[in-house]
Design a protein around this motif. Structure first.
Motif, PDB file in Angstrom:
ATOM      1  N   TRP A   1      -6.037   0.109  12.924  1.00  0.00           N
ATOM      2  CA  TRP A   1      -5.393  -0.928  12.101  1.00  0.00           C
ATOM      3  C   TRP A   1      -4.711  -1.940  13.014  1.00  0.00           C
ATOM      4  CZ3 TRP A   1      -0.584  -3.092  11.324  1.00  0.00           C
ATOM      5  CH2 TRP A   1      -0.330  -3.725  10.101  1.00  0.00           C
TER       6      TRP A   1
ATOM      7  N   LEU B   1       2.194  -1.243   9.070  1.00  0.00           N
ATOM      8  CA  LEU B   1       1.790   0.099   8.632  1.00  0.00           C
ATOM      9  C   LEU B   1       2.686   1.139   9.306  1.00  0.00           C
ATOM     10  CD1 LEU B   1      -0.579   0.670   6.750  1.00  0.00           C
ATOM     11  CD2 LEU B   1      -1.877   1.467   8.723  1.00  0.00           C
TER      12      LEU B   1
ATOM     13  N   ASP C   1      -8.472  -3.314   9.053  1.00  0.00           N
ATOM     14  CA  ASP C   1      -8.610  -1.903   9.402  1.00  0.00           C
ATOM     15  C   ASP C   1     -10.057  -1.469   9.316  1.00  0.00           C
ATOM     16  OD1 ASP C   1      -6.872  -2.156   6.657  1.00  0.00           O
ATOM     17  OD2 ASP C   1      -8.383  -0.597   6.369  1.00  0.00           O
TER      18      ASP C   1
ATOM     19  N   ARG D   1       0.539 -11.591   4.971  1.00  0.00           N
ATOM     20  CA  ARG D   1       0.326 -10.601   6.034  1.00  0.00           C
ATOM     21  C   ARG D   1      -1.178 -10.319   6.071  1.00  0.00           C
ATOM     22  NH1 ARG D   1      -1.647  -5.302   5.795  1.00  0.00           N
ATOM     23  NH2 ARG D   1       0.144  -4.143   5.074  1.00  0.00           N
TER      24      ARG D   1
ATOM     25  N   HIS E   1      -0.167   7.732   5.549  1.00  0.00           N
ATOM     26  CA  HIS E   1       0.373   6.460   6.025  1.00  0.00           C
ATOM     27  C   HIS E   1       0.579   5.522   4.846  1.00  0.00           C
ATOM     28  CE1 HIS E   1      -3.979   6.079   5.854  1.00  0.00           C
ATOM     29  NE2 HIS E   1      -3.817   4.774   5.721  1.00  0.00           N
TER      30      HIS E   1
ATOM     31  N   THR F   1       0.840  -1.207   0.000  1.00  0.00           N
ATOM     32  CA  THR F   1       0.000   0.000   0.000  1.00  0.00           C
ATOM     33  C   THR F   1       0.871   1.251   0.000  1.00  0.00           C
ATOM     34  OG1 THR F   1      -1.561  -1.245   1.354  1.00  0.00           O
ATOM     35  CG2 THR F   1      -1.878   1.144   1.229  1.00  0.00           C
TER      36      THR F   1
ATOM     37  N   HIS G   1      -0.979   7.372   1.503  1.00  0.00           N
ATOM     38  CA  HIS G   1      -2.287   7.970   1.186  1.00  0.00           C
ATOM     39  C   HIS G   1      -2.947   8.490   2.453  1.00  0.00           C
ATOM     40  CE1 HIS G   1      -3.361   3.941   2.516  1.00  0.00           C
ATOM     41  NE2 HIS G   1      -4.554   4.420   2.821  1.00  0.00           N
TER      42      HIS G   1
ATOM     43  N   ARG H   1     -13.021   1.784  10.659  1.00  0.00           N
ATOM     44  CA  ARG H   1     -13.074   3.217  10.934  1.00  0.00           C
ATOM     45  C   ARG H   1     -14.163   3.566  11.932  1.00  0.00           C
ATOM     46  NH1 ARG H   1     -10.666   1.657   7.141  1.00  0.00           N
ATOM     47  NH2 ARG H   1      -8.560   2.404   6.886  1.00  0.00           N
TER      48      ARG H   1
ATOM     49  N   ASP I   1      -6.858   8.570   4.242  1.00  0.00           N
ATOM     50  CA  ASP I   1      -8.111   7.813   4.140  1.00  0.00           C
ATOM     51  C   ASP I   1      -9.317   8.669   3.748  1.00  0.00           C
ATOM     52  OD1 ASP I   1      -6.763   5.549   4.747  1.00  0.00           O
ATOM     53  OD2 ASP I   1      -7.639   5.259   6.731  1.00  0.00           O
TER      54      ASP I   1
END
Ligand SMILES: O=C(O)CCC(=O)C(=O)O
Length: 340
Positions: free
Chosen positions: A154, A167, A234, A230, A219, A136, A139, A236, A141
């Protein structure tokens, strides 16, 4: 160079102190928030499904999660979704999202009722190899989640040393709203243009540790250099009194309806809970995606493979049939170009 996270675990009962660290750094890192045995039980269920998909190397114990690199795949490829879908429906994952230990932290920080977004992201990240990478990129969110202000929580489903692709956060990056971005491969299909050299913080995660961050905190993930899948989660959270985007009250990426998700659940208390809470649902702000997608179309027309992950997402998720069709045609021509 990645500096270690500031560890806020000692402040976990003090909402004002947690909120102050979150406001100062853009994140809080907390150890041992969730019971390890609950995380490991979920991990076992997920790995059993991963094994059914052939994602795990045969001859290795399932619980080690050693990846079968020949089956490496990623969201939203159909071969990924086939085994991801039964994973996302697992009642235990939804219960983890609404765990009282997490809700309690947000309640203490907000000082008011919390809405846990019904939508969450489960990730199975195969190891990075020469021919496969789904790390990733950096960016914020807000672009993907919309609504009012929200915060992500997360965690890894199992232990995750940095070599397995945890992360990391750009400390203090959350104060300047939504930043300029460029097209990029990986989840989200974009990357913040600014590099934040010297600002990155991170560390090893053990099962039960969490990092909580604001929807404007920049992040990204580290590459998964281990031989294992992995698996991470995550979700919100926001003040119930703030608006929540329609997309965040739907199942992940619109891949099914709630009734399908709930079909095998044993209890009813978490079904449609946000409706009983009186969540204020508003349309999703698509303006950032419009900007991203215009760049992707231009790049794809010029034969640039970088546009591929973004085009796949448009095909899977965009509300406009015309856009989906254009993205599919460009994907087809990109793969013809690659074959030629
Ligand atoms: O787990 C990842 O690779 C990315 C997670 C992420 O970007 C997020 O939780 O917002």
């Amino acid at each position: 160079m990645i500096k270690p996270f500031v560890d806020s675990t000692a402040l976990v009962r003090d909402g004002a102190a947690l909120g102050a660290n979150l406001d100062r750094d853009g994140y809080i890192f907390l150890r041992g928030i969730l019971p390890r045995d609950e995380i490991m039980a979920i991990r076992r269920q997920l790995l059993a499904l991963a094994d059914m998909g052939g994602w795990l190397k045969s001859g290795e114990p399932i619980e080690k999660g050693v990846a079968n690199l020949e089956k490496a795949c990623k969201d939203p490829e159909p071969r990924y979704l086939e085994f991801f879908k039964p994973m996302w429906k697992l009642e235990a994952l939804h219960r983890l999202k609404n765990h009282p230990n997490i809700l309690g932290i947000f309640e203490r920080i907000f000082g008011e009722p919390v809405l846990a977004h019904p939508m969450f992201v489960l990730r199975n990240i195969f190891p990075q190899t020469e021919s496969f990478d789904f790390t990733t990129g950096s960016h914020q969110d807000r672009i993907h989640i919309g609504g009012g202000q929200s915060f992500a929580c997360w965690m890894t489903l199992g232990d995750c040393p940095t070599s397995k692709g945890g992360l990391i956060m750009a400390e203090g990056s959350h104060k300047r709203g939504v930043l300029d971005f460029e097209l990029a491969p990986g989840a989200g299909g974009l990357e913040v243009s600014e590099k934040f050299e010297g600002k990155w913080v991170g560390g090893d995660f053990a099962a039960g540790d969490v990092v909580i961050f604001s929807d404007t905190t920049v992040h990204k993930a580290l590459p998964n250099k281990s031989g294992e899948l992995r698996q991470s989660f995550d979700a919100r959270y926001q003040r119930l009194s703030d608006p929540v985007a329609e997309l965040a009250v739907q199942p992940y990426a619109g891949i099914f309806k709630w009734d399908e998700v709930y079909a095998d659940w044993k209890s009813d208390d978490l079904k449609y809970y946000w409706q009983r809470q009186g969540a204020k649902v508003v349309p999703f702000d698509t303006s950032y995606y419009e900007k991203r997608d215009a760049i992707a179309f231009d790049r794809a027309e010029a034969g640039d493979m970088l546009a591929r992950d973004t085009l796949l997402r448009i095909v899977q998720r965009d509300a406009s049939a015309a856009k989906r069709e254009r993205a599919q045609k460009l994907l087809d021509s990109l793969s013809r170009g690659q074959a030629a």
